[in-house]
Design a protein around this motif. Structure first.
Motif, PDB file in Angstrom:
ATOM      1  N   ILE A  87      10.319  39.871  -9.022  1.00 18.09           N
ATOM      2  CA  ILE A  87      10.248  39.524 -10.449  1.00 18.09           C
ATOM      3  C   ILE A  87      10.781  40.669 -11.295  1.00 18.09           C
ATOM      4  N   PHE A  88      10.336  41.896 -11.001  1.00 12.50           N
ATOM      5  CA  PHE A  88      10.808  43.054 -11.768  1.00 12.50           C
ATOM      6  C   PHE A  88      12.292  43.335 -11.512  1.00 12.50           C
ATOM      7  N   GLY A  89      12.792  42.940 -10.355  1.00 10.76           N
ATOM      8  CA  GLY A  89      14.196  43.171 -10.017  1.00 10.76           C
ATOM      9  C   GLY A  89      15.143  42.115 -10.552  1.00 10.76           C
ATOM     10  N   SER A  90      14.605  41.012 -11.079  1.00 14.81           N
ATOM     11  CA  SER A  90      15.475  39.977 -11.654  1.00 14.81           C
ATOM     12  C   SER A  90      16.095  40.485 -12.956  1.00 14.81           C
ATOM     13  N   ILE A  91      17.059  39.760 -13.452  1.00 14.96           N
ATOM     14  CA  ILE A  91      17.734  40.182 -14.692  1.00 14.96           C
ATOM     15  C   ILE A  91      16.732  40.243 -15.842  1.00 14.96           C
ATOM     16  N   ILE A  92      15.911  39.216 -15.974  1.00 20.97           N
ATOM     17  CA  ILE A  92      14.916  39.208 -17.052  1.00 20.97           C
ATOM     18  C   ILE A  92      13.899  40.324 -16.838  1.00 20.97           C
ATOM     19  N   GLY A  93      13.465  40.521 -15.611  1.00 21.10           N
ATOM     20  CA  GLY A  93      12.524  41.592 -15.316  1.00 21.10           C
ATOM     21  C   GLY A  93      13.097  42.962 -15.651  1.00 21.10           C
ATOM     22  N   ARG A  94      14.365  43.175 -15.324  1.00 20.33           N
ATOM     23  CA  ARG A  94      14.991  44.466 -15.641  1.00 20.33           C
ATOM     24  C   ARG A  94      15.162  44.647 -17.147  1.00 20.33           C
TER      25      ARG A  94
ATOM     26  N   VAL B  27       8.744  50.689 -36.614  1.00 15.37           N
ATOM     27  CA  VAL B  27       9.127  50.564 -35.200  1.00 15.37           C
ATOM     28  C   VAL B  27       8.161  51.364 -34.321  1.00 15.37           C
ATOM     29  N   HIS B  28       7.697  52.506 -34.802  1.00 18.30           N
ATOM     30  CA  HIS B  28       6.729  53.308 -34.044  1.00 18.30           C
ATOM     31  C   HIS B  28       5.455  52.500 -33.801  1.00 18.30           C
ATOM     32  N   ARG B  29       5.008  51.780 -34.805  1.00 20.62           N
ATOM     33  CA  ARG B  29       3.806  50.952 -34.648  1.00 20.62           C
ATOM     34  C   ARG B  29       4.062  49.782 -33.701  1.00 20.62           C
ATOM     35  N   ILE B  30       5.242  49.172 -33.808  1.00 18.01           N
ATOM     36  CA  ILE B  30       5.585  48.048 -32.928  1.00 18.01           C
ATOM     37  C   ILE B  30       5.681  48.507 -31.482  1.00 18.01           C
ATOM     38  N   THR B  31       6.329  49.662 -31.255  1.00 13.11           N
ATOM     39  CA  THR B  31       6.448  50.153 -29.880  1.00 13.11           C
ATOM     40  C   THR B  31       5.081  50.539 -29.317  1.00 13.11           C
ATOM     41  N   GLY B  32       4.204  51.027 -30.171  1.00 17.16           N
ATOM     42  CA  GLY B  32       2.851  51.316 -29.710  1.00 17.16           C
ATOM     43  C   GLY B  32       2.151  50.061 -29.223  1.00 17.16           C
ATOM     44  N   GLY B  33       2.329  48.970 -29.955  1.00 15.88           N
ATOM     45  CA  GLY B  33       1.772  47.695 -29.516  1.00 15.88           C
ATOM     46  C   GLY B  33       2.429  47.179 -28.248  1.00 15.88           C
ATOM     47  N   ALA B  34       3.738  47.368 -28.130  1.00 16.71           N
ATOM     48  CA  ALA B  34       4.468  46.916 -26.942  1.00 16.71           C
ATOM     49  C   ALA B  34       4.040  47.691 -25.700  1.00 16.71           C
ATOM     50  N   LEU B  35       3.603  48.918 -25.896  1.00 15.17           N
ATOM     51  CA  LEU B  35       3.166  49.712 -24.747  1.00 15.17           C
ATOM     52  C   LEU B  35       1.906  49.132 -24.106  1.00 15.17           C
ATOM     53  N   TYR B  36       1.086  48.427 -24.875  1.00 15.81           N
ATOM     54  CA  TYR B  36      -0.071  47.752 -24.287  1.00 15.81           C
ATOM     55  C   TYR B  36       0.395  46.720 -23.268  1.00 15.81           C
TER      56      TYR B  36
ATOM     57  N   LEU C  43       0.175  46.732 -18.930  1.00 12.66           N
ATOM     58  CA  LEU C  43      -0.270  45.628 -18.071  1.00 12.66           C
ATOM     59  C   LEU C  43       0.720  45.389 -16.935  1.00 12.66           C
ATOM     60  N   LEU C  44       2.016  45.548 -17.211  1.00 16.10           N
ATOM     61  CA  LEU C  44       3.023  45.403 -16.160  1.00 16.10           C
ATOM     62  C   LEU C  44       2.884  46.501 -15.112  1.00 16.10           C
ATOM     63  N   VAL C  45       2.647  47.722 -15.559  1.00 11.29           N
ATOM     64  CA  VAL C  45       2.445  48.834 -14.621  1.00 11.29           C
ATOM     65  C   VAL C  45       1.199  48.579 -13.773  1.00 11.29           C
ATOM     66  N   ALA C  46       0.131  48.118 -14.399  1.00  8.71           N
ATOM     67  CA  ALA C  46      -1.098  47.817 -13.666  1.00  8.71           C
ATOM     68  C   ALA C  46      -0.855  46.694 -12.654  1.00  8.71           C
ATOM     69  N   TRP C  47      -0.089  45.681 -13.054  1.00 10.78           N
ATOM     70  CA  TRP C  47       0.227  44.580 -12.141  1.00 10.78           C
ATOM     71  C   TRP C  47       0.988  45.094 -10.927  1.00 10.78           C
ATOM     72  N   TRP C  48       1.963  45.984 -11.172  1.00 12.53           N
ATOM     73  CA  TRP C  48       2.754  46.538 -10.083  1.00 12.53           C
ATOM     74  C   TRP C  48       1.879  47.355  -9.137  1.00 12.53           C
ATOM     75  N   LEU C  49       0.955  48.150  -9.685  1.00  9.51           N
ATOM     76  CA  LEU C  49       0.063  48.945  -8.847  1.00  9.51           C
ATOM     77  C   LEU C  49      -0.904  48.063  -8.051  1.00  9.51           C
ATOM     78  N   ILE C  50      -1.401  47.018  -8.678  1.00  7.83           N
ATOM     79  CA  ILE C  50      -2.284  46.077  -7.972  1.00  7.83           C
ATOM     80  C   ILE C  50      -1.516  45.373  -6.864  1.00  7.83           C
ATOM     81  N   ALA C  51      -0.263  45.017  -7.128  1.00  8.91           N
ATOM     82  CA  ALA C  51       0.567  44.375  -6.108  1.00  8.91           C
ATOM     83  C   ALA C  51       0.810  45.319  -4.931  1.00  8.91           C
TER      84      ALA C  51
END
Length: 130
Positions: free
Chosen positions: A63-70, A28-37, A41-49
């Motif tokens: 988008i981030f405030g929708s149920i799926i986004g949350r 799970v540690h390895r999977i979460t490390g991959g998920a952080l990549y 990208l989501l954080v970068a998208w938010w900052l660019i927006a």
């Protein structure tokens, strides 16, 4: 020669291994490390927006405030906290502590429990003050 290759022992297969909490938390540690990549990208998208202007920022926040986004952000928060606590676990192991079988199992369960609890607490605080 043919007899020598036929009498070789077989490599152990995954079916003979028992899944221990320490092993699962390592995976799970390895999977979460991959998920952080992906989350980065989501954080970068938010900052660019935010830099792109109010209209695009509102679109991104919708988008981030929708149920799926949350749900995605909740999962990102858990992955971030779980990976961080797993890293702390590895730092403790680097000191030579907690390597015994029972201690490492307790630490594995504690890693999972702490990451879930901290995620829920963080989101509860965020929703209270939002």
């Amino acid at each position: 020669m043919a007899n020598a290759t036929q009498n070789r022992p077989l490599s152990p297969h995954l079916s003979i291994y028992h899944m221990y909490p320490t092993m699962v938390m390592s995976i799970v540690h390895r999977i979460t490390g991959g998920a952080l990549y992906f989350g980065t990208l989501l954080v970068a998208w938010w900052l660019i927006a935010a830099a792109a202007g109010p209209a695009y920022f509102e679109f991104t926040n919708a988008i981030f405030g929708s149920i799926i986004g949350r749900l995605v952000l909740f999962g990102y928060t858990w992955a971030l906290l779980h990976h961080m606590i797993g890293g702390i676990r590895h730092l403790v192991w680097d000191t030579g502590r907690g390597l015994e079988k029972h201690a490492s199992t307790r630490i594995a369960w504690a890693t999972l429990a702490c990451s879930v609890a901290l995620t829920i607490i963080l989101w509860a605080i965020a929703l209270i003050f939002a």
